[in-house]
Enzyme design. Structure first.
Site, PDB file in Angstrom:
ATOM      1  N   ARG A 283       0.841  -1.197   0.000  1.00 53.14           N
ATOM      2  CA  ARG A 283       0.000   0.000   0.000  1.00 53.14           C
ATOM      3  C   ARG A 283       0.880   1.253   0.000  1.00 53.14           C
ATOM      4  NH1 ARG A 283      -4.368   3.148  -1.120  1.00 53.14           N
ATOM      5  NH2 ARG A 283      -5.069   4.379   0.674  1.00 53.14           N
ATOM      6  N   ILE A 353      -3.971  -0.566  10.645  1.00 49.34           N
ATOM      7  CA  ILE A 353      -2.965  -0.444   9.592  1.00 49.34           C
ATOM      8  C   ILE A 353      -3.616  -0.406   8.219  1.00 49.34           C
ATOM      9  CG2 ILE A 353      -1.085  -1.702   8.431  1.00 49.34           C
ATOM     10  CD1 ILE A 353      -0.185  -2.607  11.259  1.00 49.34           C
ATOM     11  N   GLY A 355      -6.584   0.715   7.699  1.00 49.51           N
ATOM     12  CA  GLY A 355      -7.451   1.889   7.648  1.00 49.51           C
ATOM     13  C   GLY A 355      -8.885   1.508   7.305  1.00 49.51           C
ATOM     14  N   GLU A 379     -13.707 -20.360  28.299  1.00 50.42           N
ATOM     15  CA  GLU A 379     -12.788 -21.231  29.042  1.00 50.42           C
ATOM     16  C   GLU A 379     -12.007 -20.457  30.096  1.00 50.42           C
ATOM     17  OE1 GLU A 379     -10.898 -24.590  27.465  1.00 50.42           O
ATOM     18  OE2 GLU A 379     -11.881 -24.416  25.529  1.00 50.42           O
TER      19      GLU A 379
END
Length: 399
Positions: A283, A353, A355, A379
């Site tokens: 990106r 990260i 977005g 649990e």
């Protein structure tokens, strides 16, 4: 600290199944909110879903086989991973409390075979008692003349509840003894009186079936009492005399499974971390990959560090449990506490990260985040794990 060749091969085998079978099916079964029977069948075909393979994992003297396999499958998808391993908790209940004869008779029926896959359910939590096992109200009454037990009550949040071939149910046999007055029972297939009328629609792990289970005068033969009547009478007698015993059957089962549950959370966290890492490399904003920004790179560095730290706690606890090393500081609870926290935090960071893309269903990190949250809850909640650790390190009964 290096994995053996056997463990490496096991890791690669499980990872291959997760990458080739689980991941491609993950989105579909999450959306359908249904048990992925075709995936279970594929797991059975390669002998990943059967007791013989599970027994070989349990037999590993290092204790690492189960955590390794669980991490890889839940890296593939949390919901499908739980659909595959949900049966294990019921099997652990039989394995921890049952006689050899009961194991031989009932455990194979928990799985079925590749042509007719079955699942099993462990029923402990109740509408009025989740973490408080001592508040259990489901009762089991013995008829000595007929050698039969009659169970009545309601169970909540049962994985595979109602669709299971075998139900393992925890019930109170002597209310005066608290958790020490409880026992486990096998409910065979098609037993009258066991019903499940409500499937729970969940935030995450949606490919795993969760439901309430009701027991309306469910009658089972004496042979369905896990461990047998003689062993139960001995344990109750010791409890009445104030002597130490093994305690709650439910808690024994949870102790066996706690590091394994932690490894599941780690698998989900690792899946989100790896996806966010690759996204950050590809990106671009302002003319460069976003991973070149310190805020992104440092977040990913912290994610990797926290995941590795959690894994080491899980592996330590798994080794200790397998080799009978006492959890003197609550090491089993430490592993589950840390892994759950890391999974929730790491998956949330992965969304950040990505977005806006991370908030959409176009990417799997939002599903991973939804799947992760339960690991702070089931649990033994985060707070219950803290309580166990605090009592162990202080030597005091902290309430």
């Amino acid at each position: 600290m290096e994995l053996s060749e056997e463990h490496t091969d096991l890791k690669d085998w499980a990872h291959g199944f997760a990458a080739e079978v689980i991941r491609p099916a993950a989105e579909e079964w999450d959306e359908r909110e249904a048990t992925p029977w075709p995936v279970l069948q594929e797991a059975a075909k390669i002998e990943l879903y059967n007791f013989e393979t599970l027994a070989s994992f349990w037999g590993d003297e290092t204790g690492l086989s189960l955590p390794i396999v669980n991490e890889e499958l839940f890296w593939g998808d949390g919901g499908i991973g739980m659909a595959i391993f949900g049966t294990t908790l019921a099997v652990a209940g039989i394995f921890s409390s049952g006689t050899p004869e009961q194991m031989v008779e009932w455990i194979p029926q928990c799985y079925g075979d590749a042509d007719d896959v079955k699942v099993a359910a462990f029923c402990s939590s109740e509408p009025e008692s989740g973490s408080d096992v001592g508040a259990m109200r489901t009762k089991a009454v013995y008829d000595e003349a007929k050698d039969q037990w009659t169970l009545s009550g309601a169970k909540a949040w049962a994985t595979n509840g109602g669709i299971a071939n075998i139900h393992v149910v925890q019930a109170v046999v002597d209310p005066s003894l608290g958790t020490r007055g409880q026992a486990g029972f096998i409910i065979p297939p098609n037993t009258p009186g066991l019903e499940s009328t409500r499937k729970i629609k969940k935030m995450g792990l949606r490919a795993s079936h969760t439901a309430d289970v009701f027991l309306d005068d469910v009658v089972v033969p004496g042979s369905c009492l896990l461990g047998g009547k003689e062993k139960l009478d001995e344990r109750l007698a010791k409890a009445r005399e104030g002597k130490r015993s093994q305690g709650s059957a439910a808690m024994q089962t949870f102790e066996l499974s706690r590091p394994t549950v932690g490894s599941q959370a780690i698998g989900i966290a690792r899946g989100a971390y790896e996806y966010a890492l690759e996204y950050a490399k590809g990106r671009e904003t302002f003319g460069r990959p976003i991973i070149d920004n310190q805020s992104i790179a440092f977040t990913l560095a912290d994610m990797k560090t926290e995941i590795d730290a959690a894994r080491l706690l899980v592996w330590r606890a798994a080794w200790m449990g397998r080799n009978g090393v006492p959890f003197e500081a609550g090491e089993g609870s430490m592993s589950k506490l840390k892994a759950g926290r890391v999974a929730v935090w790491a998956t949330e960071r992965a969304i950040q990260i990505l977005g806006g893309a991370g908030y959409s269903r176009e990417h799997p990190v939002e599903r991973m985040h939804r799947d992760s949250k339960i690991y702070d809850i089931f649990e033994g909640t985060e707070q219950i794990q803290q309580l166990v650790i605090a009592r162990n390190i202080s030597g005091r009964h902290i309430a």
